[in-house]
Design a protein around this motif. Structure first.
Motif, PDB file in Angstrom:
ATOM      1  N   PHE A 256       0.827  -1.193   0.000  1.00  0.00           N
ATOM      2  CA  PHE A 256       0.000   0.000   0.000  1.00  0.00           C
ATOM      3  C   PHE A 256       0.869   1.253   0.000  1.00  0.00           C
ATOM      4  O   PHE A 256       1.974   1.251   0.543  1.00  0.00           O
ATOM      5  N   GLU A 257       0.331   2.311  -0.533  1.00  0.00           N
ATOM      6  CA  GLU A 257       0.996   3.607  -0.486  1.00  0.00           C
ATOM      7  C   GLU A 257       1.251   3.999   0.967  1.00  0.00           C
ATOM      8  O   GLU A 257       0.382   3.862   1.817  1.00  0.00           O
TER       9      GLU A 257
ATOM     10  N   SER B 116       9.232  -0.164 -12.328  1.00  0.00           N
ATOM     11  CA  SER B 116       7.867  -0.164 -12.854  1.00  0.00           C
ATOM     12  C   SER B 116       6.771  -0.505 -11.842  1.00  0.00           C
ATOM     13  O   SER B 116       5.631  -0.741 -12.242  1.00  0.00           O
ATOM     14  N   TYR B 117       7.063  -0.512 -10.549  1.00  0.00           N
ATOM     15  CA  TYR B 117       6.030  -0.695  -9.540  1.00  0.00           C
ATOM     16  C   TYR B 117       5.049   0.485  -9.602  1.00  0.00           C
ATOM     17  O   TYR B 117       5.486   1.618  -9.744  1.00  0.00           O
ATOM     18  N   PRO B 118       3.744   0.227  -9.509  1.00  0.00           N
ATOM     19  CA  PRO B 118       3.066  -1.034  -9.234  1.00  0.00           C
ATOM     20  C   PRO B 118       2.717  -1.788 -10.526  1.00  0.00           C
ATOM     21  O   PRO B 118       2.417  -1.180 -11.544  1.00  0.00           O
ATOM     22  N   SER B 119       2.736  -3.094 -10.414  1.00  0.00           N
ATOM     23  CA  SER B 119       2.243  -3.923 -11.516  1.00  0.00           C
ATOM     24  C   SER B 119       0.717  -3.916 -11.468  1.00  0.00           C
ATOM     25  O   SER B 119       0.126  -3.493 -10.460  1.00  0.00           O
ATOM     26  N   PRO B 120       0.057  -4.380 -12.515  1.00  0.00           N
ATOM     27  CA  PRO B 120      -1.412  -4.482 -12.448  1.00  0.00           C
ATOM     28  C   PRO B 120      -1.887  -5.334 -11.263  1.00  0.00           C
ATOM     29  O   PRO B 120      -2.906  -5.023 -10.638  1.00  0.00           O
ATOM     30  N   GLN B 121      -1.141  -6.370 -10.925  1.00  0.00           N
ATOM     31  CA  GLN B 121      -1.495  -7.214  -9.775  1.00  0.00           C
ATOM     32  C   GLN B 121      -1.359  -6.448  -8.466  1.00  0.00           C
ATOM     33  O   GLN B 121      -2.186  -6.587  -7.563  1.00  0.00           O
ATOM     34  N   ASP B 122      -0.282  -5.636  -8.349  1.00  0.00           N
ATOM     35  CA  ASP B 122      -0.102  -4.817  -7.146  1.00  0.00           C
ATOM     36  C   ASP B 122      -1.260  -3.840  -6.985  1.00  0.00           C
ATOM     37  O   ASP B 122      -1.807  -3.669  -5.889  1.00  0.00           O
ATOM     38  N   THR B 123      -1.659  -3.207  -8.085  1.00  0.00           N
ATOM     39  CA  THR B 123      -2.753  -2.238  -8.055  1.00  0.00           C
ATOM     40  C   THR B 123      -4.070  -2.918  -7.683  1.00  0.00           C
ATOM     41  O   THR B 123      -4.820  -2.418  -6.837  1.00  0.00           O
ATOM     42  N   ALA B 124      -4.337  -4.072  -8.291  1.00  0.00           N
ATOM     43  CA  ALA B 124      -5.584  -4.799  -8.012  1.00  0.00           C
ATOM     44  C   ALA B 124      -5.651  -5.226  -6.547  1.00  0.00           C
ATOM     45  O   ALA B 124      -6.702  -5.098  -5.903  1.00  0.00           O
ATOM     46  N   PHE B 125      -4.538  -5.718  -6.003  1.00  0.00           N
ATOM     47  CA  PHE B 125      -4.529  -6.141  -4.606  1.00  0.00           C
ATOM     48  C   PHE B 125      -4.826  -4.962  -3.684  1.00  0.00           C
ATOM     49  O   PHE B 125      -5.677  -5.053  -2.792  1.00  0.00           O
TER      50      PHE B 125
ATOM     51  N   GLN C 259      -6.319  -2.135  -4.344  1.00  0.00           N
ATOM     52  CA  GLN C 259      -7.696  -1.675  -4.516  1.00  0.00           C
ATOM     53  C   GLN C 259      -8.691  -2.613  -3.847  1.00  0.00           C
ATOM     54  O   GLN C 259      -9.686  -2.162  -3.282  1.00  0.00           O
ATOM     55  N   SER C 260      -8.411  -3.926  -3.891  1.00  0.00           N
ATOM     56  CA  SER C 260      -9.317  -4.890  -3.260  1.00  0.00           C
ATOM     57  C   SER C 260      -9.371  -4.706  -1.744  1.00  0.00           C
ATOM     58  O   SER C 260     -10.334  -5.103  -1.099  1.00  0.00           O
ATOM     59  N   MET C 261      -8.339  -4.090  -1.197  1.00  0.00           N
ATOM     60  CA  MET C 261      -8.286  -3.832   0.241  1.00  0.00           C
ATOM     61  C   MET C 261      -8.704  -2.404   0.580  1.00  0.00           C
ATOM     62  O   MET C 261      -8.647  -1.987   1.725  1.00  0.00           O
TER      63      MET C 261
END
Length: 179
Positions: free
Chosen positions: A80-81, A109-118, A120-122
């Motif tokens: 998280f940020e 290149s952080y965040p990856s699409p997976q990092d962003t999705a995780f 956001q899901s939280m």
């Protein structure tokens, strides 16, 4: 006669101004932070967070290794940020900042699409602006205070080392960040 004196003074003034320009010769008071690199191409970066070491590889050969400083909460992957963690995973070099407040910096290149999705899901943001960078003034203060890890999630090296790294890398080079 007056014209000759004016021409002489104008030439003298131009010569004086040119001498103050600091044209990058060995007498220049501040050497350039931009270096050249003529070694083998760097094809991968491997960061081992636990060992606080970063390795620059060409193929399977380690070309150069550096001690690193990490985010102020170094254990675990960035989620998280604002969490103070350095990411873990596979990313790539995606930008270069010659005007960094940390001397020079190379973007990861952080965040990856997976990092962003995780994140956001939280209900949070993943954060961004992860770099390999020098110390600059802030890192010098941290070093004087004997802080081992002080960044907001970036990977820090000595200013002289980021000059080497900046010259060695090209966009797209993968970076593997291990726990």
């Amino acid at each position: 006669m007056i014209r000759a004196i004016r021409n002489f003074l104008a030439l003298a003034l131009l010569t004086a101004l040119a001498a103050c320009g600091g044209g990058g010769d060995s007498l220049s008071p501040t050497p350039s932070k931009f270096r050249s690199y003529d070694g083998p191409p760097i094809t991968q970066i491997v960061v081992n967070k636990g060992a606080r070491r970063m390795h620059m590889l060409s193929g399977q050969t380690v070309v150069k290794s550096y001690d690193v400083e990490l985010g102020n909460q170094p254990v675990g992957a960035k989620r998280f940020e604002g969490d103070g963690k350095t990411p873990e995973g596979v990313y790539h070099i995606d930008r270069f900042n010659p005007r960094s407040r940390y001397h020079l910096s190379v973007g990861v290149s952080y965040p990856s699409p997976q990092d962003t999705a995780f994140a956001q899901s939280m209900g949070f943001r993943a954060g961004n602006d992860i770099f390999i960078h020098g110390r600059g003034d802030e890192g010098a203060v941290a070093k004087n205070a004997r802080k081992k890890d002080w960044t907001a999630g970036c990977i820090a090296v000595e200013d002289s080392e980021i000059e080497e790294i900046y010259a060695m890398l090209r966009p797209g080079v993968p970076i593997v960040i291990n726990p």
